[in-house]
Design a protein around this motif. Structure first.
Motif, PDB file in Angstrom:
ATOM      1  N   THR A   2       0.858  -1.193   0.000  1.00  0.00           N
ATOM      2  CA  THR A   2       0.000   0.000   0.000  1.00  0.00           C
ATOM      3  C   THR A   2       0.888   1.235   0.000  1.00  0.00           C
ATOM      4  O   THR A   2       2.005   1.208   0.471  1.00  0.00           O
ATOM      5  CB  THR A   2      -0.901   0.051   1.256  1.00  0.00           C
ATOM      6  OG1 THR A   2      -0.069   0.120   2.392  1.00  0.00           O
ATOM      7  CG2 THR A   2      -1.818  -1.136   1.351  1.00  0.00           C
ATOM      8  N   SER A  72      -9.844  -1.398  -4.741  1.00  0.00           N
ATOM      9  CA  SER A  72      -8.465  -0.885  -4.774  1.00  0.00           C
ATOM     10  C   SER A  72      -8.086  -0.030  -3.588  1.00  0.00           C
ATOM     11  O   SER A  72      -6.908   0.174  -3.345  1.00  0.00           O
ATOM     12  CB  SER A  72      -8.245  -0.008  -6.011  1.00  0.00           C
ATOM     13  OG  SER A  72      -9.002  -0.411  -7.082  1.00  0.00           O
ATOM     14  N   TYR A  73      -9.078   0.534  -2.890  1.00  0.00           N
ATOM     15  CA  TYR A  73      -8.762   1.501  -1.831  1.00  0.00           C
ATOM     16  C   TYR A  73      -9.448   1.136  -0.520  1.00  0.00           C
ATOM     17  O   TYR A  73     -10.578   0.668  -0.521  1.00  0.00           O
ATOM     18  CB  TYR A  73      -9.244   2.915  -2.218  1.00  0.00           C
ATOM     19  CG  TYR A  73      -8.345   3.585  -3.220  1.00  0.00           C
ATOM     20  CD1 TYR A  73      -7.366   4.479  -2.827  1.00  0.00           C
ATOM     21  CD2 TYR A  73      -8.460   3.280  -4.565  1.00  0.00           C
ATOM     22  CE1 TYR A  73      -6.528   5.074  -3.751  1.00  0.00           C
ATOM     23  CE2 TYR A  73      -7.622   3.870  -5.502  1.00  0.00           C
ATOM     24  CZ  TYR A  73      -6.664   4.764  -5.082  1.00  0.00           C
ATOM     25  OH  TYR A  73      -5.833   5.348  -5.998  1.00  0.00           O
ATOM     26  N   ARG A  78      -4.248   3.369  -1.082  1.00  0.00           N
ATOM     27  CA  ARG A  78      -4.336   2.457  -2.221  1.00  0.00           C
ATOM     28  C   ARG A  78      -3.770   1.085  -1.848  1.00  0.00           C
ATOM     29  O   ARG A  78      -2.762   0.983  -1.184  1.00  0.00           O
ATOM     30  CB  ARG A  78      -3.555   3.086  -3.379  1.00  0.00           C
ATOM     31  CG  ARG A  78      -3.125   2.148  -4.414  1.00  0.00           C
ATOM     32  CD  ARG A  78      -2.933   2.803  -5.763  1.00  0.00           C
ATOM     33  NE  ARG A  78      -4.078   2.597  -6.629  1.00  0.00           N
ATOM     34  CZ  ARG A  78      -4.604   1.413  -6.895  1.00  0.00           C
ATOM     35  NH1 ARG A  78      -4.146   0.333  -6.343  1.00  0.00           N
ATOM     36  NH2 ARG A  78      -5.619   1.292  -7.715  1.00  0.00           N
ATOM     37  N   ASP A 107      -7.735   7.206 -11.255  1.00  0.00           N
ATOM     38  CA  ASP A 107      -6.776   7.935 -10.416  1.00  0.00           C
ATOM     39  C   ASP A 107      -5.363   7.509 -10.822  1.00  0.00           C
ATOM     40  O   ASP A 107      -4.746   8.118 -11.693  1.00  0.00           O
ATOM     41  CB  ASP A 107      -7.092   7.640  -8.946  1.00  0.00           C
ATOM     42  CG  ASP A 107      -6.278   8.490  -7.973  1.00  0.00           C
ATOM     43  OD1 ASP A 107      -5.084   8.698  -8.230  1.00  0.00           O
ATOM     44  OD2 ASP A 107      -6.817   8.932  -6.946  1.00  0.00           O
ATOM     45  N   THR A 108      -4.835   6.424 -10.262  1.00  0.00           N
ATOM     46  CA  THR A 108      -3.518   5.936 -10.697  1.00  0.00           C
ATOM     47  C   THR A 108      -3.625   5.106 -11.983  1.00  0.00           C
ATOM     48  O   THR A 108      -2.624   4.839 -12.639  1.00  0.00           O
ATOM     49  CB  THR A 108      -2.883   5.039  -9.621  1.00  0.00           C
ATOM     50  OG1 THR A 108      -3.709   3.877  -9.462  1.00  0.00           O
ATOM     51  CG2 THR A 108      -2.759   5.765  -8.295  1.00  0.00           C
ATOM     52  N   THR A 111      -6.841   0.276 -11.459  1.00  0.00           N
ATOM     53  CA  THR A 111      -8.100  -0.463 -11.600  1.00  0.00           C
ATOM     54  C   THR A 111      -8.372  -0.737 -13.082  1.00  0.00           C
ATOM     55  O   THR A 111      -8.652  -1.875 -13.478  1.00  0.00           O
ATOM     56  CB  THR A 111      -9.268   0.350 -10.998  1.00  0.00           C
ATOM     57  OG1 THR A 111      -8.981   0.611  -9.628  1.00  0.00           O
ATOM     58  CG2 THR A 111     -10.588  -0.396 -11.118  1.00  0.00           C
TER      59      THR A 111
END
Ligand SMILES: O=P(O)(O)OC[C@H]1O[C@H](OP(=O)(O)OP(=O)(O)O)[C@H](O)[C@@H]1O
Ligand SMILES: O=c1[nH]c(=O)c2nc[nH]c2[nH]1
Ligand SMILES: [Mg+2]
Length: 167
Positions: A2, A72-73, A78, A107-108, A111
Motif C-alpha cells: 500500500t 483498490s482503496y 491504495r 486515479d492511478t 483499476t
C-alpha cells in the motif's frame, strides 16, 4: 503493498453535478459504439461506476447492464487491485469488443489496467480523470489534479455549519 497518497485539495461533487457530467459523457459516447452504432452492453466497475453507468445506460437506451467488482482503496489508502466479481462471460465475449466499461474516476489507473487486461477491446470511460491514469481511459469529461481527492455525493451528507461570525 500500500502507499499513502497526499491529497491537498478536495473536489466535492453534488448529485446534480455527477448527473450532468455523466449525461455529458453519455452524449460523447453515443457515436462511438461498434461501427458507429449501439454498444452491446454497459459494464459498471462497482461500486463507484454504478451511478454513472445507470445514467449512461438510460441516456443511450442500453438495457444490458452488468458489473465487475474491483476493490483498490481502503479509505484514501491504495492497495493491490483485486477482482471480487466478474461480469457474465457471454456478455463480454472473448475480448470485450462493443462493451462500454464505466467507472466514476481514474486515479492511478491501476483499476482500469486490471480490467483492460481482461477485456482489451472494450471502451473504457470515466466521468473524472487524474493525470496518472488518463492514458488508461478512452473517454472522460473532467480532469482534476493528482493531489485532489474527489468526494462523491454517496460518501457525503448535508450538515449544519456554524455562521462565520459566531466562532
Ligand atoms: O485509478 P485507481 O487508482 O485504480 O483508482 C480508481 C478507482 O478507485 C475507486 O474505487 P475503489 O476501489 O475505492 O472502490 P469503490 O468504487 O467501491 O469505492 C474509484 O471508484 C475507481 O474505481
Ligand atoms: O472517492 C474517491 N475519490 C478519489 O479521488 C479517489 N481516487 C481513487 N479512489 C477514489 N475515491
Ligand atoms: Mg471504484
Amino acid at each position: 503493498m500500500t502507499d499513502r497518497l497526499p491529497h491537498e485539495k478536495g473536489f466535492h461533487i453534488s448529485w446534480d453535478q455527477i448527473h450532468r457530467d455523466s449525461r455529458a459523457l453519455a452524449w460523447r459516447l453515443e457515436q462511438q459504439g461498434p461501427g458507429g452504432g449501439q454498444w452491446r452492453a454497459v459494464v459498471a466497475i462497482t461500486r463507484g461506476g454504478l451511478a454513472p453507468a445507470m445514467i449512461i445506460a438510460r441516456e443511450l437506451d442500453i438495457r444490458v447492464v452488468d458489473t465487475i467488482s474491483v476493490k483498490s482503496y481502503d479509505n484514501q489508502t491504495r492497495a493491490e487491485a483485486v477482482v471480487l466479481k466478474a461480469p457474465q462471460a457471454e456478455i463480454m465475449g472473448d475480448d470485450g469488443e462493443g462493451i462500454l466499461v464505466i467507472d466514476d474516476l481514474v486515479d492511478t489507473g491501476k483499476t482500469l489496467e486490471l480490467v483492460r487486461k481482461l477485456f482489451p477491446k472494450a471502451h473504457f470511460a470515466t466521468v473524472y480523470a487524474k493525470p496518472l491514469g488518463r492514458d488508461m481511459v478512452d473517454s472522460f469529461i473532467t480532469e482534476v489534479s493528482q493531489d485532489t481527492w474527489i468526494f462523491f455525493p454517496w460518501d457525503m451528507a448535508l450538515q449544519y455549519v456554524e455562521p462565520y461570525r459566531g466562532k
